[in-house]
Write a protein that holds these residues in place. Structure first.
Motif, mmCIF file in Angstrom:
data_model
loop_
_atom_site.group_PDB
_atom_site.id
_atom_site.type_symbol
_atom_site.label_atom_id
_atom_site.label_comp_id
_atom_site.label_asym_id
_atom_site.label_seq_id
_atom_site.Cartn_x
_atom_site.Cartn_y
_atom_site.Cartn_z
ATOM 1 N N ILE A 151 0.859 -1.194 0.000
ATOM 2 C CA ILE A 151 0.000 0.000 0.000
ATOM 3 C C ILE A 151 0.895 1.243 0.000
ATOM 4 O O ILE A 151 1.653 1.476 0.961
ATOM 5 N N HIS A 152 0.787 2.019 -1.073
ATOM 6 C CA HIS A 152 1.715 3.146 -1.244
ATOM 7 C C HIS A 152 1.392 4.326 -0.332
ATOM 8 O O HIS A 152 0.298 4.452 0.215
ATOM 9 N N GLY A 153 2.375 5.221 -0.227
ATOM 10 C CA GLY A 153 2.205 6.435 0.573
ATOM 11 C C GLY A 153 1.666 7.583 -0.267
ATOM 12 O O GLY A 153 1.340 7.434 -1.449
ATOM 13 N N PHE A 154 1.614 8.740 0.373
ATOM 14 C CA PHE A 154 1.058 9.964 -0.227
ATOM 15 C C PHE A 154 2.190 10.886 -0.642
ATOM 16 O O PHE A 154 3.082 11.126 0.195
ATOM 17 N N PRO A 155 2.139 11.451 -1.815
ATOM 18 C CA PRO A 155 1.206 11.243 -2.918
ATOM 19 C C PRO A 155 1.882 10.449 -4.030
ATOM 20 O O PRO A 155 2.172 10.980 -5.089
ATOM 21 N N PHE A 156 2.086 9.175 -3.738
ATOM 22 C CA PHE A 156 2.823 8.314 -4.674
ATOM 23 C C PHE A 156 1.848 7.375 -5.375
ATOM 24 O O PHE A 156 0.652 7.647 -5.452
ATOM 25 N N ASN A 157 2.376 6.271 -5.856
ATOM 26 C CA ASN A 157 1.518 5.258 -6.490
ATOM 27 C C ASN A 157 2.249 3.915 -6.450
ATOM 28 O O ASN A 157 3.339 3.818 -5.862
ATOM 29 N N ASP B 93 -2.884 0.875 -7.163
ATOM 30 C CA ASP B 93 -2.934 2.338 -7.093
ATOM 31 C C ASP B 93 -4.210 2.655 -6.324
ATOM 32 O O ASP B 93 -5.316 2.315 -6.790
ATOM 33 N N LEU B 94 -4.091 3.287 -5.165
ATOM 34 C CA LEU B 94 -5.301 3.671 -4.433
ATOM 35 C C LEU B 94 -6.135 4.608 -5.313
ATOM 36 O O LEU B 94 -5.599 5.275 -6.206
ATOM 37 N N ARG B 95 -7.444 4.672 -5.034
ATOM 38 C CA ARG B 95 -8.314 5.480 -5.922
ATOM 39 C C ARG B 95 -7.769 6.905 -6.087
ATOM 40 O O ARG B 95 -7.325 7.539 -5.121
ATOM 41 N N GLY B 96 -7.776 7.357 -7.333
ATOM 42 C CA GLY B 96 -7.287 8.700 -7.649
ATOM 43 C C GLY B 96 -5.792 8.773 -7.921
ATOM 44 O O GLY B 96 -5.308 9.741 -8.507
ATOM 45 N N MET C 256 1.220 6.860 4.607
ATOM 46 C CA MET C 256 -0.240 6.817 4.493
ATOM 47 C C MET C 256 -0.714 5.384 4.267
ATOM 48 O O MET C 256 -1.791 4.992 4.738
ATOM 49 N N GLY C 257 0.106 4.597 3.576
ATOM 50 C CA GLY C 257 -0.236 3.177 3.388
ATOM 51 C C GLY C 257 -0.327 2.449 4.723
ATOM 52 O O GLY C 257 -1.099 1.500 4.877
#
Ligand code: MLT
Length: 275
Positions: A24-30, A51-54, A94-95
């Motif tokens: 689960i990736h962090g912010f604001p990555f992918n 990829d989390l939504r958005g 964030m993940g």
């Protein structure tokens, strides 16, 4: 690969066959940040990096705030679609917040958790205010306020000096993230629950890692996190800042592989079996 869950098309990268680990990736990555982990997974493991939504190639949908519960529900629905019952979670920053929420809601589906450069506590009132302000600015000005605030703090001095490839990849992931996604995720992080009381409920193996040069999540915070979870191990990753899986992938992968090798065999948990 893509599939529609909870009304949005989610994309993910995947590699390998066997027991599942969800990155689960962090912010604001992918999901691109987990490339080395997908490539370096030991035999017998299937790595999934959505990829989390958005973010990345996933659709943004209409949800106005990307709470950690929204992301966790998407991940559970993705696992349902793929017919996967139980997973190991591996979340960065964030993940990690998402991993806590996944544990809160779907704990019986979790076999183990890797928490990298993250914390359990909720935001302070000042941090919440700052996130709301940043969300407004990003909507008005585009991604540069987030990039300007985060980029100087993300990587260790040695990564910044010696690894221009990582620096430009991190910048590219941030530049590719739509401002509206950033704004919704900032509001979601600001509203996340305090997961400190949750720590004592975690009864699966946990590995905590932290970059020795992380100035966003300090070593002290990571130690506190590990102390709060029964039996958790902590590994300090030298030469890394906030993103050890990218900055020191070989060392991160050694710890990840050891952790996976030490997990009990996959089976239905006592809770999910209703015992
Ligand atoms: C991240 O890397 O996901 C962010 O630093 C999390 C945060 O802003 O709290």
């Amino acid at each position: 690969m893509g599939v529609t869950v909870n009304g949005v098309e989610l994309e993910w990268r995947e590699r390998g066959d066997g027991d599942a680990i969800l990155f689960i990736h962090g912010f604001p990555f992918n999901s691109a940040m987990w490339g080395h982990q997908l490539a370096g997974l030991p035999a017998g493991w299937r790595g999934l990096a959505p990829d989390l939504r958005g973010f990345g190639a996933s659709e943004i949908g209409g949800e106005p705030v990307f709470g950690m519960d929204v992301f966790a529900a998407d991940l559970a629905a993705l696992l349902d679609q793929l017919g996967i019952d139980r997973v190991v979670l591996c979340g960065l920053s964030m993940g990690g917040y998402v991993a806590f929420e996944f544990w809160r809601r779907f704990g019986e589906r979790v076999r183990g958790i890797v928490l990298s450069d993250t914390r359990a506590s909720a935001d302070s009132p000042d941090t919440k205010r700052a996130r709301h302000h940043l969300a407004d600015r990003v909507r008005e000005e585009g991604p540069s306020p987030v990039i300007g605030a985060l980029l100087p703090k993300l990587l260790s001095p040695s990564t910044t000096r010696n690894n221009k490839g990582v620096v430009s990849m991190v910048r590219a992931m941030m530049e590719e993230t739509p401002p509206e996604t950033m704004a919704r995720a900032l509001l979601g992080m600001a509203s996340r629950a305090d997961s400190d009381p949750l720590l004592r409920t975690i009864d699966v193996p946990v590995l905590v890692t932290v970059g020795a040069d992380d100035v966003i999540t300090s070593r002290g915070q990571a130690e506190m996190l590990a102390r709060g979870i029964r039996g958790a191990r902590i590994e300090l990753i030298e030469g890394a800042g906030h993103i050890p899986p990218l900055e020191q992938p070989d060392e991160f992968n050694v710890h990840l592989t050891q952790f996976l090798a030490g997990l009990p065999k996959n089976s239905l948990s006592t809770r999910s079996a209703g015992l």
